[in-house]
Design an enzyme around this catalytic site. Structure first.
Site, PDB file in Angstrom:
ATOM      1  N   HIS A 202       0.821  -1.203   0.000  1.00  0.00           N
ATOM      2  CA  HIS A 202       0.000   0.000   0.000  1.00  0.00           C
ATOM      3  C   HIS A 202       0.863   1.265   0.000  1.00  0.00           C
ATOM      4  O   HIS A 202       0.557   2.254  -0.659  1.00  0.00           O
ATOM      5  CB  HIS A 202      -0.956  -0.022   1.200  1.00  0.00           C
ATOM      6  CG  HIS A 202      -2.076   0.939   1.085  1.00  0.00           C
ATOM      7  ND1 HIS A 202      -2.558   1.639   2.148  1.00  0.00           N
ATOM      8  CD2 HIS A 202      -2.797   1.347   0.034  1.00  0.00           C
ATOM      9  CE1 HIS A 202      -3.524   2.429   1.754  1.00  0.00           C
ATOM     10  NE2 HIS A 202      -3.704   2.264   0.465  1.00  0.00           N
ATOM     11  N   ARG A 309      -9.812   5.325  -2.702  1.00  0.00           N
ATOM     12  CA  ARG A 309      -9.445   4.663  -1.447  1.00  0.00           C
ATOM     13  C   ARG A 309      -9.717   5.661  -0.322  1.00  0.00           C
ATOM     14  O   ARG A 309      -9.327   6.822  -0.424  1.00  0.00           O
ATOM     15  CB  ARG A 309      -7.968   4.279  -1.448  1.00  0.00           C
ATOM     16  CG  ARG A 309      -7.618   3.157  -2.412  1.00  0.00           C
ATOM     17  CD  ARG A 309      -6.160   2.733  -2.234  1.00  0.00           C
ATOM     18  NE  ARG A 309      -5.860   1.497  -2.927  1.00  0.00           N
ATOM     19  CZ  ARG A 309      -5.300   1.429  -4.133  1.00  0.00           C
ATOM     20  NH1 ARG A 309      -5.000   2.536  -4.777  1.00  0.00           N
ATOM     21  NH2 ARG A 309      -5.044   0.259  -4.692  1.00  0.00           N
ATOM     22  N   ARG A 345     -14.758   3.555  -2.270  1.00  0.00           N
ATOM     23  CA  ARG A 345     -14.636   2.262  -1.593  1.00  0.00           C
ATOM     24  C   ARG A 345     -14.744   2.480  -0.090  1.00  0.00           C
ATOM     25  O   ARG A 345     -14.134   3.400   0.470  1.00  0.00           O
ATOM     26  CB  ARG A 345     -13.299   1.605  -1.928  1.00  0.00           C
ATOM     27  CG  ARG A 345     -13.193   0.212  -1.324  1.00  0.00           C
ATOM     28  CD  ARG A 345     -11.965  -0.519  -1.748  1.00  0.00           C
ATOM     29  NE  ARG A 345     -10.762   0.077  -1.193  1.00  0.00           N
ATOM     30  CZ  ARG A 345      -9.544  -0.367  -1.465  1.00  0.00           C
ATOM     31  NH1 ARG A 345      -9.369  -1.371  -2.314  1.00  0.00           N
ATOM     32  NH2 ARG A 345      -8.486   0.206  -0.930  1.00  0.00           N
ATOM     33  N   GLU A 444     -11.538  -9.791  -5.015  1.00  0.00           N
ATOM     34  CA  GLU A 444     -10.129  -9.939  -4.640  1.00  0.00           C
ATOM     35  C   GLU A 444      -9.874 -11.228  -3.859  1.00  0.00           C
ATOM     36  O   GLU A 444      -8.748 -11.590  -3.603  1.00  0.00           O
ATOM     37  CB  GLU A 444      -9.597  -8.707  -3.894  1.00  0.00           C
ATOM     38  CG  GLU A 444     -10.515  -8.103  -2.879  1.00  0.00           C
ATOM     39  CD  GLU A 444     -10.066  -6.716  -2.375  1.00  0.00           C
ATOM     40  OE1 GLU A 444      -9.022  -6.221  -2.778  1.00  0.00           O
ATOM     41  OE2 GLU A 444     -10.807  -6.154  -1.548  1.00  0.00           O
ATOM     42  N   ASN A 467      -4.474  -6.787  -7.092  1.00  0.00           N
ATOM     43  CA  ASN A 467      -3.364  -6.750  -6.114  1.00  0.00           C
ATOM     44  C   ASN A 467      -3.567  -7.812  -5.054  1.00  0.00           C
ATOM     45  O   ASN A 467      -2.654  -8.585  -4.738  1.00  0.00           O
ATOM     46  CB  ASN A 467      -3.281  -5.384  -5.418  1.00  0.00           C
ATOM     47  CG  ASN A 467      -3.211  -4.246  -6.398  1.00  0.00           C
ATOM     48  OD1 ASN A 467      -2.907  -4.460  -7.566  1.00  0.00           O
ATOM     49  ND2 ASN A 467      -3.490  -3.044  -5.940  1.00  0.00           N
ATOM     50  N   CYS A 515      -9.494  -2.653 -11.142  1.00  0.00           N
ATOM     51  CA  CYS A 515      -8.875  -1.490 -10.486  1.00  0.00           C
ATOM     52  C   CYS A 515      -7.562  -1.860  -9.817  1.00  0.00           C
ATOM     53  O   CYS A 515      -6.950  -1.044  -9.147  1.00  0.00           O
ATOM     54  CB  CYS A 515      -9.825  -0.854  -9.478  1.00  0.00           C
ATOM     55  SG  CYS A 515     -10.191  -1.920  -8.072  1.00  0.00           S
TER      56      CYS A 515
HETATM   57  C1  PEP Z   1      -6.544  -4.564  -5.085  1.00  0.00           C
HETATM   58  O1  PEP Z   1      -6.465  -5.349  -4.141  1.00  0.00           O
HETATM   59  O2  PEP Z   1      -6.258  -4.853  -6.256  1.00  0.00           O
HETATM   60  C2  PEP Z   1      -6.967  -3.169  -4.845  1.00  0.00           C
HETATM   61  C3  PEP Z   1      -7.205  -2.358  -5.838  1.00  0.00           C
HETATM   62  O3  PEP Z   1      -7.076  -2.773  -3.557  1.00  0.00           O
HETATM   63  P1  PEP Z   1      -5.863  -2.367  -2.589  1.00  0.00           P
HETATM   64  O4  PEP Z   1      -4.613  -2.299  -3.415  1.00  0.00           O
HETATM   65  O5  PEP Z   1      -6.231  -1.053  -2.001  1.00  0.00           O
HETATM   66  O6  PEP Z   1      -5.860  -3.466  -1.607  1.00  0.00           O
HETATM   67 MG    MG Z   2      -7.340  -4.880  -2.244  1.00  0.00          MG
END
Ligand code: PEP
Ligand code: MG
Length: 585
Positions: A202, A309, A345, A444, A467, A515
């Site tokens: 992050h 976010r 989100r 996810e 991610n 995303c």
């Molecule tokens: C992801 O997990 O791909 C995502 C966009 O959320 P984050 O990176 O904030 O966990």
């Molecule tokens: Mg995520």
């Protein structure tokens, strides 16, 4: 010259003129040249080795040197404060530093027990705190904080790792938390280099969104780089050159010039329509966390925000329960993105997004995060929903809500009940809210992707978060640089799952977007298009390079590319497919 200083100089001379390359993972593109500032969190690690008798003299000297510096710093603070309480406190700290008893004990600990200076300070202060605890009982808590602060000040001086980060410096740190990146971005930091962390941690994502060229996971940057060293940071390929030679510096300077020129080309490219060479349209949106990021997103013509976010609101603890503050934040984003949509989100807290030590878990990424945590914190959740839905009054049709870390249908049902409750409360208060705010789910968690048909029936849209999906599918922690070679969002298994989700969306008439960071790789973005996903949200800095590739190829070529990645067996196959596509460019 004293022994300590001459030893330090010798060490730095050994490396001073030698050009050295360090590599890590590229986390934000861009090249910068500048001087470094080393950053270390408040309390440095204390050595656990013993020193020899010959070394004790040097360590005692280091102690007195640190003592002088700490005293000077405190005297300067004292001069600059008008606050009586603070002045009393500083005077108390200076008195402790001057205490001959303390000096004797630390000297003893070094010479009699062969402890290095940092370990000696640590152990004597531990005893000191113990004595105070016994003598002061209840008032111990406050006193101990002040005394620990002196200890940490001395340790930081000894380790030469103070937060004396200079404006415009390239920051070198062992690792950074999301909150630290946010705070450094306000201090005009030119670049970031960390020993630890992967490109999708992050902290790295935030660095990218603030457009700070960043290299992460170098493993040894803090060992080989000193403060004020000149470095070249190449965030395109994760390379750091320490003490660059003249010719290296010149080479990178000309690359920086090209970088500026490309920037100008990008801006004109972004004004062109979002369509492939055979006319298939696509939508590119920005992932953001702060209103400041919208200047880049708008410059590159993002069609709104595909992922807002909101963790920073949560992390700035004092604001998150304040509904007017939240409303003001959402409004500022909506005003700056007219007429586009903004996908907000819900707090995705947990994993690497906790503040402090609160809620530490053994497997935080598999733990109490996202919607799991929100449903157990009804006040926090309801406040956020209230703020979002209240904001919709002035922005009907422009807000979407996205739910992080969904893993069961029950979570969606419960959330929907709470949303209805909040809607009714606001309607009863006479607020003219948007009653049809679309509710989307982050895909996810692998089970959600595997059962995408089922989840699609409970959602207005699906947004694939590659991610986290990647770390869960591949069982590879996204922030662990040790295994970062195993973390690749282009893995064949990920393509397979994305295809399933895209098809489930299609079957159920539910739009699917991506995303996660996968969408910011131009070739991967082309594959996603080929799989039928034409809404991509990404870090604003990469919008032009993705758009360039999507515009210069046909949809048919992208479908063929998607077929190839689906047929791939290994990462090597994927690498080959990607590099062949690149040469075709
Ligand atoms: C992801 O997990 O791909 C995502 C966009 O959320 P984050 O990176 O904030 O966990
Ligand atoms: Mg995520």
């Amino acid at each position: 010259m004293d022994l300590v200083k001459s030893t330090r100089m010798e060490m730095s001379n050994q490396v001073n003129n030698t050009e050295m390359y360090i590599t890590g993972a590229p986390a934000c593109p861009g090249i910068v040249i500048g001087n470094t500032s080393l950053y270390q969190r408040a309390r440095p690690h204390v050595s656990d080795t013993q020193i020899t008798d010959d070394e004790t003299e040097v360590h005692i000297h280091k102690f007195y040197e640190a003592l002088d510096i700490a005293e000077e710093e405190l005297e300067a603070l004292l001069e600059n404060t008008d606050m009586e309480d603070l002045a009393d406190l500083i005077e108390m700290q200076i008195a402790i530093l001057k205490d001959p008893e303390l000096h004797n004990r630390i000297e003893q600990e070094i010479s009699a027990n062969n402890k290095p200076v940092d370990a000696a300070i640590e152990s004597i202060f531990r005893n000191y705190l113990q004595v105070i605890r016994e003598n002061h009982g209840e008032t111990f808590q406050n006193k101990s904080v002040d005394i620990s602060d002196i200890r940490d000040r001395l340790l930081q001086i000894i380790h030469n790792k103070r937060d004396d980060i200079k404006e415009g410096a390239i920051l070198v740190a062992r690792e950074l938390s999301p909150r630290e990146v946010i705070s450094f971005s306000n201090r005009n930091i030119k670049g970031l280099i960390t020993d630890r962390g992967g490109a999708t941690s992050h902290a790295a994502i935030i660095a990218r969104s603030m457009n700070i060229p960043t290299v992460v996971g170098t493993q040894r940057a803090t060992e080989v780089i000193n403060s004020d060293d000149e470095v070249v940071l190449d965030g395109r390929n994760g390379e750091v050159v320490v003490h660059p030679k003249d010719e290296t510096r010149e080479k990178y300077k000309s690359l920086i010039e090209q970088q500026f020129k490309r920037q100008a080309d990008f801006e004109s490219l972004c004004k062109k329509p979002n369509e492939t060479s055979d006319g298939k349209t696509f939508s590119l949106q920005a992932n953001i966390e702060f209103a400041e990021e919208l200047s880049i997103a708008n410059k590159y013509q993002a069609e709104g925000v595909g992922l807002l976010r909101t963790e920073s609101i949560y992390l700035s603890r004092k604001h998150f329960q304040n509904i007017p503050q939240q409303v003001a934040f959402y409004k500022s984003i909506l005003e700056l993105t007219t007429p586009h949509q903004v996908t907000i989100r819900l707090f995705d807290v947990g994993g690497d997004k906790f503040f402090g030590d609160e809620g530490k878990e053994q497997n935080p990424f598999l733990g109490w995060r996202g919607i799991r945590m929100l449903l157990e914190q009804p006040e926090l959740l309801k406040n956020q929903l209230r703020a979002i839905i209240k904001t919709s009054e002035d922005f009907v049709g422009r807000i979407r809500i996205l739910v992080p870390m969904v893993s069961t249908i029950d979570e969606i049902r419960k959330l929907k009940d709470i949303i209805s409750e909040v809607q009714n409360e606001l309607l009863n208060e006479g607020i003219d809210i948007d009653k049809d705010i679309p509710l989307g789910l982050m895909v996810e968690v692998p089970s959600v992707a595997l059962k995408a048909d089922l989840f699609a029936r409970h959602a207005d849209f699906l947004s694939i978060g590659t991610n986290d999906l990647t770390q869960y599918v591949l069982a590879v922690d996204r922030g662990n640089e040790r295994i970062s070679n195993l973390y690749d969002q282009r893995h064949p298994a990920i393509w397979r799952l994305i295809k399933e989700v895209a098809e489930a969306g299609e079957r159920n008439g539910v739009p699917v977007s991506v995303c996660g960071e996968l969408a910011s790789d131009p070739i991967a973005a082309s594959c996603l298009m080929g799989l039928g996903i034409n809404a991509l949200s990404m870090n604003a800095v990469v919008l032009p390079s993705v758009k360039q590739v999507l515009r210069s190829n046909s949809y048919i070529e992208m479908q063929q590319l998607a077929e190839k990645v689906l047929a791939a067996e290994t990462m090597d196959d994927i690498d080959n497919i990607f590099s062949n596509w690149e040469t075709k460019e």
